[in-house]
Write a protein that holds these residues in place. Structure first.
Motif, PDB file in Angstrom:
ATOM      1  N   SER A   1      -1.097   7.019   6.936  1.00 39.31           N
ATOM      2  CA  SER A   1      -1.303   5.599   7.230  1.00 39.31           C
ATOM      3  C   SER A   1      -1.078   5.279   8.707  1.00 39.31           C
ATOM      4  CB  SER A   1      -0.404   4.721   6.362  1.00 39.31           C
ATOM      5  OG  SER A   1       0.954   4.930   6.688  1.00 39.31           O
TER       6      SER A   1
ATOM      7  N   VAL B   1       9.576  11.241  -3.068  1.00 37.84           N
ATOM      8  CA  VAL B   1       8.502  10.271  -2.832  1.00 37.84           C
ATOM      9  C   VAL B   1       7.415  10.898  -1.974  1.00 37.84           C
ATOM     10  CG1 VAL B   1       7.917   8.051  -1.757  1.00 37.84           C
ATOM     11  CG2 VAL B   1      10.017   8.279  -3.122  1.00 37.84           C
TER      12      VAL B   1
ATOM     13  N   MET C   1       0.829  -1.178   0.000  1.00 35.58           N
ATOM     14  CA  MET C   1       0.000   0.000   0.000  1.00 35.58           C
ATOM     15  C   MET C   1       0.882   1.253   0.000  1.00 35.58           C
ATOM     16  SD  MET C   1      -2.910   1.026   2.736  1.00 35.58           S
ATOM     17  CE  MET C   1      -2.692   2.621   3.455  1.00 35.58           C
ATOM     18  N   LYS C   2       0.542   2.204  -0.820  1.00 36.60           N
ATOM     19  CA  LYS C   2       1.264   3.466  -0.930  1.00 36.60           C
ATOM     20  C   LYS C   2       0.917   4.367   0.251  1.00 36.60           C
ATOM     21  CE  LYS C   2      -0.303   6.857  -3.730  1.00 36.60           C
ATOM     22  NZ  LYS C   2      -0.560   7.634  -4.932  1.00 36.60           N
ATOM     23  N   ASN C   3       1.952   5.036   0.796  1.00 32.94           N
ATOM     24  CA  ASN C   3       1.716   6.008   1.856  1.00 32.94           C
ATOM     25  C   ASN C   3       1.253   7.325   1.260  1.00 32.94           C
ATOM     26  OD1 ASN C   3       2.450   4.429   4.079  1.00 32.94           O
ATOM     27  ND2 ASN C   3       4.603   4.874   3.769  1.00 32.94           N
ATOM     28  N   ASN C   4       0.279   7.932   1.888  1.00 36.54           N
ATOM     29  CA  ASN C   4      -0.160   9.275   1.538  1.00 36.54           C
ATOM     30  C   ASN C   4       0.197  10.206   2.684  1.00 36.54           C
ATOM     31  OD1 ASN C   4      -1.386   8.840  -1.024  1.00 36.54           O
ATOM     32  ND2 ASN C   4      -3.131   7.905   0.009  1.00 36.54           N
TER      33      ASN C   4
ATOM     34  N   LYS D   1       5.557  13.658  -4.006  1.00 31.41           N
ATOM     35  CA  LYS D   1       4.610  13.131  -5.011  1.00 31.41           C
ATOM     36  C   LYS D   1       3.362  12.524  -4.380  1.00 31.41           C
ATOM     37  CE  LYS D   1       8.078  12.335  -8.521  1.00 31.41           C
ATOM     38  NZ  LYS D   1       8.832  11.383  -9.290  1.00 31.41           N
ATOM     39  N   ASN D   2       3.423  12.221  -3.086  1.00 32.93           N
ATOM     40  CA  ASN D   2       2.290  11.574  -2.434  1.00 32.93           C
ATOM     41  C   ASN D   2       1.574  12.441  -1.422  1.00 32.93           C
ATOM     42  OD1 ASN D   2       2.270   8.798  -3.587  1.00 32.93           O
ATOM     43  ND2 ASN D   2       4.396   8.890  -2.885  1.00 32.93           N
TER      44      ASN D   2
ATOM     45  N   ASN E   1       2.218  11.428   7.888  1.00 31.39           N
ATOM     46  CA  ASN E   1       1.931  10.188   7.189  1.00 31.39           C
ATOM     47  C   ASN E   1       0.531   9.738   7.604  1.00 31.39           C
ATOM     48  OD1 ASN E   1       1.679   7.473   6.430  1.00 31.39           O
ATOM     49  ND2 ASN E   1       3.873   7.115   6.635  1.00 31.39           N
TER      50      ASN E   1
END
Length: 84
Positions: A24, A78, A1-4, A81-82, A22
């Motif tokens: 998550s 990273v 799962m990608k972190n937002n 971008k998120n 973060n």
């Protein structure tokens, strides 16, 4: 799962507080404050990935205070971008 991540700014008349959180796990990746904006002793103190930093901001304008914060955020592409 990608972190937002969420980027938070709290702007006052002579300071800016900021954080990257973060989503998550609700942890701070970065947080800090620019103090004494428009004064000779304008400075930024922040924690980024558990490392503590501080520096004087030569041109003490509100514009340059925001640029200093943006440059910190740009350190990790990273995360950048998120940010949602």
């Amino acid at each position: 799962m990608k972190n937002n991540y969420v980027f938070v700014l709290n702007c006052g008349s002579s300071s800016i507080k900021f954080a990257i959180i973060n989503l998550s796990n609700c942890t701070h990746i970065c947080h800090g404050m620019v103090s004494n904006i428009n004064l000779d002793n304008c400075h930024i103190n922040y924690t980024f990935k558990s490392e503590i930093y501080g520096e004087h901001i030569n041109d003490n304008s509100y514009h340059n205070a925001l640029l200093a914060i943006i440059n910190i955020v740009k350190q990790d592409q990273v995360i950048l971008k998120n940010i949602i």
